[in-house]
Design a protein around this motif. Structure first.
Motif, PDB file in Angstrom:
ATOM      1  N   ARG A   4       4.157 -11.393   1.435  1.00  0.00           N
ATOM      2  CA  ARG A   4       3.375 -10.811   2.526  1.00  0.00           C
ATOM      3  C   ARG A   4       3.501 -11.687   3.772  1.00  0.00           C
ATOM      4  O   ARG A   4       3.382 -12.912   3.678  1.00  0.00           O
ATOM      5  N   ILE A   5       3.713 -11.035   4.905  1.00  0.00           N
ATOM      6  CA  ILE A   5       3.880 -11.759   6.169  1.00  0.00           C
ATOM      7  C   ILE A   5       2.973 -11.168   7.234  1.00  0.00           C
ATOM      8  O   ILE A   5       2.984  -9.957   7.467  1.00  0.00           O
ATOM      9  N   LEU A   6       2.192 -12.034   7.878  1.00  0.00           N
ATOM     10  CA  LEU A   6       1.351 -11.654   9.006  1.00  0.00           C
ATOM     11  C   LEU A   6       2.142 -11.948  10.276  1.00  0.00           C
ATOM     12  O   LEU A   6       2.613 -13.069  10.463  1.00  0.00           O
ATOM     13  N   VAL A   7       2.306 -10.950  11.138  1.00  0.00           N
ATOM     14  CA  VAL A   7       3.049 -11.108  12.387  1.00  0.00           C
ATOM     15  C   VAL A   7       2.058 -11.043  13.550  1.00  0.00           C
ATOM     16  O   VAL A   7       1.490  -9.988  13.828  1.00  0.00           O
ATOM     17  N   VAL A   8       1.836 -12.180  14.222  1.00  0.00           N
ATOM     18  CA  VAL A   8       0.926 -12.253  15.360  1.00  0.00           C
ATOM     19  C   VAL A   8       1.787 -12.293  16.618  1.00  0.00           C
ATOM     20  O   VAL A   8       2.403 -13.304  16.935  1.00  0.00           O
ATOM     21  N   GLU A   9       1.843 -11.163  17.309  1.00  0.00           N
ATOM     22  CA  GLU A   9       2.719 -11.001  18.480  1.00  0.00           C
ATOM     23  C   GLU A   9       2.105  -9.947  19.384  1.00  0.00           C
ATOM     24  O   GLU A   9       1.882  -8.818  18.944  1.00  0.00           O
ATOM     25  N   TYR A  27       9.685  -7.141   2.649  1.00  0.00           N
ATOM     26  CA  TYR A  27       8.411  -7.830   2.818  1.00  0.00           C
ATOM     27  C   TYR A  27       7.298  -6.829   3.135  1.00  0.00           C
ATOM     28  O   TYR A  27       7.537  -5.796   3.750  1.00  0.00           O
ATOM     29  N   VAL A  28       6.078  -7.162   2.716  1.00  0.00           N
ATOM     30  CA  VAL A  28       4.890  -6.411   3.107  1.00  0.00           C
ATOM     31  C   VAL A  28       4.390  -7.075   4.388  1.00  0.00           C
ATOM     32  O   VAL A  28       4.153  -8.285   4.408  1.00  0.00           O
ATOM     33  N   VAL A  29       4.252  -6.285   5.450  1.00  0.00           N
ATOM     34  CA  VAL A  29       3.981  -6.851   6.770  1.00  0.00           C
ATOM     35  C   VAL A  29       2.659  -6.326   7.334  1.00  0.00           C
ATOM     36  O   VAL A  29       2.362  -5.139   7.228  1.00  0.00           O
ATOM     37  N   GLU A  30       1.910  -7.237   7.938  1.00  0.00           N
ATOM     38  CA  GLU A  30       0.667  -6.881   8.628  1.00  0.00           C
ATOM     39  C   GLU A  30       0.821  -7.307  10.085  1.00  0.00           C
ATOM     40  O   GLU A  30       0.851  -8.501  10.388  1.00  0.00           O
ATOM     41  N   PRO A  31       0.950  -6.338  11.019  1.00  0.00           N
ATOM     42  CA  PRO A  31       1.072  -6.696  12.430  1.00  0.00           C
ATOM     43  C   PRO A  31      -0.286  -6.936  13.076  1.00  0.00           C
ATOM     44  O   PRO A  31      -1.251  -6.246  12.770  1.00  0.00           O
ATOM     45  N   VAL A  32      -0.347  -7.938  13.959  1.00  0.00           N
ATOM     46  CA  VAL A  32      -1.565  -8.244  14.704  1.00  0.00           C
ATOM     47  C   VAL A  32      -1.171  -8.438  16.166  1.00  0.00           C
ATOM     48  O   VAL A  32      -0.338  -9.285  16.479  1.00  0.00           O
ATOM     49  N   GLN A  40      -8.847 -14.116  11.222  1.00  0.00           N
ATOM     50  CA  GLN A  40      -9.658 -13.290  10.321  1.00  0.00           C
ATOM     51  C   GLN A  40      -8.755 -12.356   9.515  1.00  0.00           C
ATOM     52  O   GLN A  40      -8.934 -12.191   8.313  1.00  0.00           O
ATOM     53  N   ARG A  41      -7.773 -11.753  10.191  1.00  0.00           N
ATOM     54  CA  ARG A  41      -6.825 -10.875   9.476  1.00  0.00           C
ATOM     55  C   ARG A  41      -6.041 -11.672   8.433  1.00  0.00           C
ATOM     56  O   ARG A  41      -5.771 -11.168   7.344  1.00  0.00           O
ATOM     57  N   ALA A  42      -5.685 -12.911   8.773  1.00  0.00           N
ATOM     58  CA  ALA A  42      -4.960 -13.750   7.814  1.00  0.00           C
ATOM     59  C   ALA A  42      -5.815 -14.000   6.571  1.00  0.00           C
ATOM     60  O   ALA A  42      -5.309 -13.946   5.446  1.00  0.00           O
ATOM     61  N   ARG A  43      -7.110 -14.255   6.760  1.00  0.00           N
ATOM     62  CA  ARG A  43      -7.997 -14.483   5.610  1.00  0.00           C
ATOM     63  C   ARG A  43      -8.092 -13.235   4.733  1.00  0.00           C
ATOM     64  O   ARG A  43      -8.170 -13.333   3.513  1.00  0.00           O
ATOM     65  N   GLU A  44      -8.098 -12.053   5.362  1.00  0.00           N
ATOM     66  CA  GLU A  44      -8.207 -10.795   4.611  1.00  0.00           C
ATOM     67  C   GLU A  44      -6.890 -10.427   3.921  1.00  0.00           C
ATOM     68  O   GLU A  44      -6.892  -9.957   2.793  1.00  0.00           O
TER      69      GLU A  44
END
Length: 124
Positions: A4-9, A27-32, A40-44
């Motif tokens: 899982r990858i969080l993308v903060v952009e 990859y499972v991706v969560e865009p922010v 907070q999104r990273a913690r979730e």
């Protein structure tokens, strides 16, 4: 299980490009888009990697990295910093904040994926 990858952009085109490339590699991706909600999104989401833009609209990516590295939950998650404003000393400053990886924009896909894989493979 997919990593899982969080993308903060905050740039829509860059965020979409990073997410599309990562998804195409499984990859499972969560865009922010908003840096204020990134941690907070990273913690979730509990990612295996955080890709952090350094020049966000109203918050510094360096400050977010420093905050993440002070957080017991987020501290073990590697951070790949990406920035369009790579000046002398910037990489050292960003790494001193806690980023394990650093890339200057424009980012080429090959080095981007090599950096991602190198950091994701370190996590369990």
């Amino acid at each position: 299980m997919a990593k899982r990858i969080l993308v903060v952009e905050d740039n829509d085109l860059n965020r979409k490009l990073f997410c599309d490339v990562l998804k195409s590699q499984g990859y499972v991706v969560e865009p922010v888009a908003d840096g204020h909600v990134a941690l907070q999104r990273a913690r979730e989401f509990v990612p295996n990697l955080i890709i952090m833009d350094i020049q966000l609209a109203d918050v510094s990516g360096v400050e977010l990295i420093e905050q993440a590295k002070r957080d017991p939950i987020l501290r073990p998650i590697p951070v790949l910093a990406v920035t369009a404003y790579a000046g002398k000393g910037d990489e050292d400053r960003i790494r001193d904040a806690g980023a394990e990886g650093y890339l200057a924009k424009p980012v080429s896909i090959g080095p981007f994926m090599a950096a991602v894989k190198g950091l994701v493979e370190r996590t369990v």
